[in-house]
Design a protein around this motif. Sequence first.
Motif, PDB file in Angstrom:
ATOM      1  N   PHE A  54      -7.478  36.048  41.782  1.00  0.00           N
ATOM      2  CA  PHE A  54      -7.992  37.448  41.176  1.00  0.00           C
ATOM      3  C   PHE A  54      -8.650  37.367  39.603  1.00  0.00           C
ATOM      4  CE2 PHE A  54      -4.066  37.879  43.175  1.00  0.00           C
ATOM      5  CZ  PHE A  54      -3.918  38.644  44.396  1.00  0.00           C
ATOM      6  N   GLY A  55      -8.961  35.652  38.992  1.00  0.00           N
ATOM      7  CA  GLY A  55      -9.426  35.983  38.106  1.00  0.00           C
ATOM      8  C   GLY A  55      -8.644  35.284  36.677  1.00  0.00           C
ATOM      9  N   GLY A  56      -7.572  35.389  37.213  1.00  0.00           N
ATOM     10  CA  GLY A  56      -6.808  34.805  35.991  1.00  0.00           C
ATOM     11  C   GLY A  56      -4.945  34.788  36.465  1.00  0.00           C
ATOM     12  N   TRP A  57      -4.208  35.079  35.375  1.00  0.00           N
ATOM     13  CA  TRP A  57      -3.160  34.928  35.560  1.00  0.00           C
ATOM     14  C   TRP A  57      -2.322  36.313  34.467  1.00  0.00           C
ATOM     15  CZ3 TRP A  57      -2.718  34.643  40.113  1.00  0.00           C
ATOM     16  CH2 TRP A  57      -3.230  33.946  41.466  1.00  0.00           C
ATOM     17  N   LEU A  58      -3.270  36.540  33.457  1.00  0.00           N
ATOM     18  CA  LEU A  58      -2.723  36.903  32.046  1.00  0.00           C
ATOM     19  C   LEU A  58      -2.878  38.656  32.334  1.00  0.00           C
ATOM     20  CD1 LEU A  58      -3.965  34.234  29.728  1.00  0.00           C
ATOM     21  CD2 LEU A  58      -2.035  34.307  31.153  1.00  0.00           C
ATOM     22  N   ARG A  59      -2.665  39.515  31.442  1.00  0.00           N
ATOM     23  CA  ARG A  59      -2.961  40.866  31.898  1.00  0.00           C
ATOM     24  C   ARG A  59      -2.715  41.357  30.815  1.00  0.00           C
ATOM     25  NH1 ARG A  59       1.615  40.345  36.154  1.00  0.00           N
ATOM     26  NH2 ARG A  59       0.960  41.323  37.711  1.00  0.00           N
ATOM     27  N   ASN A  60      -3.214  40.653  29.460  1.00  0.00           N
ATOM     28  CA  ASN A  60      -3.428  40.694  28.535  1.00  0.00           C
ATOM     29  C   ASN A  60      -4.753  40.192  28.467  1.00  0.00           C
ATOM     30  OD1 ASN A  60      -2.644  38.366  27.939  1.00  0.00           O
ATOM     31  ND2 ASN A  60      -2.260  39.358  25.540  1.00  0.00           N
ATOM     32  N   VAL A  61      -5.121  39.423  28.773  1.00  0.00           N
ATOM     33  CA  VAL A  61      -6.627  38.260  28.597  1.00  0.00           C
ATOM     34  C   VAL A  61      -7.498  38.730  29.498  1.00  0.00           C
ATOM     35  CG1 VAL A  61      -7.695  36.030  27.707  1.00  0.00           C
ATOM     36  CG2 VAL A  61      -5.141  36.542  27.448  1.00  0.00           C
ATOM     37  N   ALA A 109       7.380  29.161  42.210  1.00  0.00           N
ATOM     38  CA  ALA A 109       6.067  28.792  41.073  1.00  0.00           C
ATOM     39  C   ALA A 109       6.567  29.154  39.365  1.00  0.00           C
ATOM     40  CB  ALA A 109       6.167  31.112  41.655  1.00  0.00           C
ATOM     41  N   ALA A 110       5.914  28.443  39.150  1.00  0.00           N
ATOM     42  CA  ALA A 110       5.650  28.584  37.433  1.00  0.00           C
ATOM     43  C   ALA A 110       4.735  28.458  36.844  1.00  0.00           C
ATOM     44  CB  ALA A 110       6.223  26.651  37.391  1.00  0.00           C
ATOM     45  N   TYR A 111       4.619  29.011  35.730  1.00  0.00           N
ATOM     46  CA  TYR A 111       3.368  28.651  35.166  1.00  0.00           C
ATOM     47  C   TYR A 111       3.876  27.767  33.759  1.00  0.00           C
ATOM     48  CZ  TYR A 111      -0.069  31.189  32.160  1.00  0.00           C
ATOM     49  OH  TYR A 111      -2.101  30.794  30.922  1.00  0.00           O
ATOM     50  N   VAL A 112       2.368  26.953  33.883  1.00  0.00           N
ATOM     51  CA  VAL A 112       3.073  25.128  32.772  1.00  0.00           C
ATOM     52  C   VAL A 112       1.965  25.201  31.346  1.00  0.00           C
ATOM     53  CG1 VAL A 112       0.701  24.539  34.117  1.00  0.00           C
ATOM     54  CG2 VAL A 112       3.010  22.965  32.823  1.00  0.00           C
ATOM     55  N   ARG A 172       0.324  33.851  22.377  1.00  0.00           N
ATOM     56  CA  ARG A 172      -1.135  34.387  22.678  1.00  0.00           C
ATOM     57  C   ARG A 172      -1.044  34.905  24.227  1.00  0.00           C
ATOM     58  NH1 ARG A 172      -5.534  33.571  25.300  1.00  0.00           N
ATOM     59  NH2 ARG A 172      -5.042  32.195  26.791  1.00  0.00           N
ATOM     60  N   ILE A 173      -0.212  34.827  25.211  1.00  0.00           N
ATOM     61  CA  ILE A 173      -0.635  35.327  26.441  1.00  0.00           C
ATOM     62  C   ILE A 173       0.637  35.935  26.409  1.00  0.00           C
ATOM     63  CG2 ILE A 173      -2.107  33.014  27.111  1.00  0.00           C
ATOM     64  CD1 ILE A 173       0.720  32.671  28.739  1.00  0.00           C
ATOM     65  N   SER A 204       3.890  39.089  31.679  1.00  0.00           N
ATOM     66  CA  SER A 204       1.816  39.409  30.975  1.00  0.00           C
ATOM     67  C   SER A 204       1.531  38.409  32.366  1.00  0.00           C
ATOM     68  CB  SER A 204       2.456  38.733  29.762  1.00  0.00           C
ATOM     69  OG  SER A 204       3.347  37.822  29.953  1.00  0.00           O
ATOM     70  N   VAL A 205       2.703  37.217  32.659  1.00  0.00           N
ATOM     71  CA  VAL A 205       1.780  36.321  33.782  1.00  0.00           C
ATOM     72  C   VAL A 205       2.672  37.261  34.761  1.00  0.00           C
ATOM     73  CG1 VAL A 205       1.418  34.786  31.602  1.00  0.00           C
ATOM     74  CG2 VAL A 205       3.563  34.451  33.151  1.00  0.00           C
ATOM     75  N   SER A 206       2.621  36.423  36.256  1.00  0.00           N
ATOM     76  CA  SER A 206       2.671  37.213  37.176  1.00  0.00           C
ATOM     77  C   SER A 206       3.929  35.779  37.764  1.00  0.00           C
ATOM     78  CB  SER A 206       1.765  37.045  38.317  1.00  0.00           C
ATOM     79  OG  SER A 206       1.546  36.011  38.713  1.00  0.00           O
TER      80      SER A 206
END
Length: 339
Positions: A10-17, A233-236, A251-252, A284-286
Amino acid sequence: MRFGYWLPVFGGWLRNVPDEGMAATWDYARRLAVRSEQLGYDLTLVAELFLNDIKGPAAPALDAWTTAAALAAVTTRLELMVAVRPTFHSPAIFAKQAANLDQISGGRLALNVVSSWWSDEARRYGVRFERHDDRYARTDEWLRIVTGAWSEPEFSFRGQFYEVEGCVLAPKPARRPVLYAGGESEAAKTLIARACDAYVMHGDPPERVAPKVADMRRRREALGLPPMSFGMAAYVIVRASEAEAESERARITDVSEGSPGYANYRDFLQNTQLDQQVSREDYSVSNRGLRAGLVGTPAQVAEQIRRFEAAGVDLLLLQCSPQLEEMERFAAEVMPLLR
């Protein structure tokens, strides 16, 4: 612990960037997959959505299965866990396609079976969207046909949703693909315990993950089936100091009602049955990735991973932004601490 990562289809994981420096293109996916093998990653998860859940429905999104076939040709070791949604694939035809891809990859294909949640996507692509438990009942029949066609010389099935008669599938998969699936409803857990090999979870702290692992182990033992494996799943975010890591988290983690992914957020909450509430910060992240707590210095992140190992998790599916640069950092600064 095995380390996998979500391919950024999807071109990334951040919905506000808007621009995370990893375009939804084949070129980026190929470079990431090839480099990940060199860095020591074990697996990539290729999500399947025909619309872009992260950046909004009008944004580009790679197709999961053609991308996976191309990845099979440019990698040699990486396990390819590809998401598949039964409502979008005829089971016997899919079984043939997946067996062929497994042959191409030399037995590296795995499936992440997803019973769908996005009603708007189904409407736009002309696919029927059923009630929650009906979607899992469909998945049950779908899996019976796929695995039956993979294993039997000639396979027949008649159910509520599907009917096949005398299906012949050759060649068979080089190795029967591992079946991963996730879900927090009773319907999901019942099906996964009986029909799948591994249970994958949204991000949560170890104290919430451990009871989930224990519950699925009990269900599996009651059925007399072999032990499952467990992924999460884990955002690092790895930084030299805790303050730097927390600054990046701040920020994210901002998603407003006007952001491209907010409508999808409401659709997701309406059509899933989660065991806890999801905040806008989570979304904000999946996949509730930040709840895993892999935010901090290399030593802090490594210690949290050890807690997940103790809770029974044996596969982490990492997201980060930008993906390639952050995966390089994780491999250089965190993986050595865990060896």
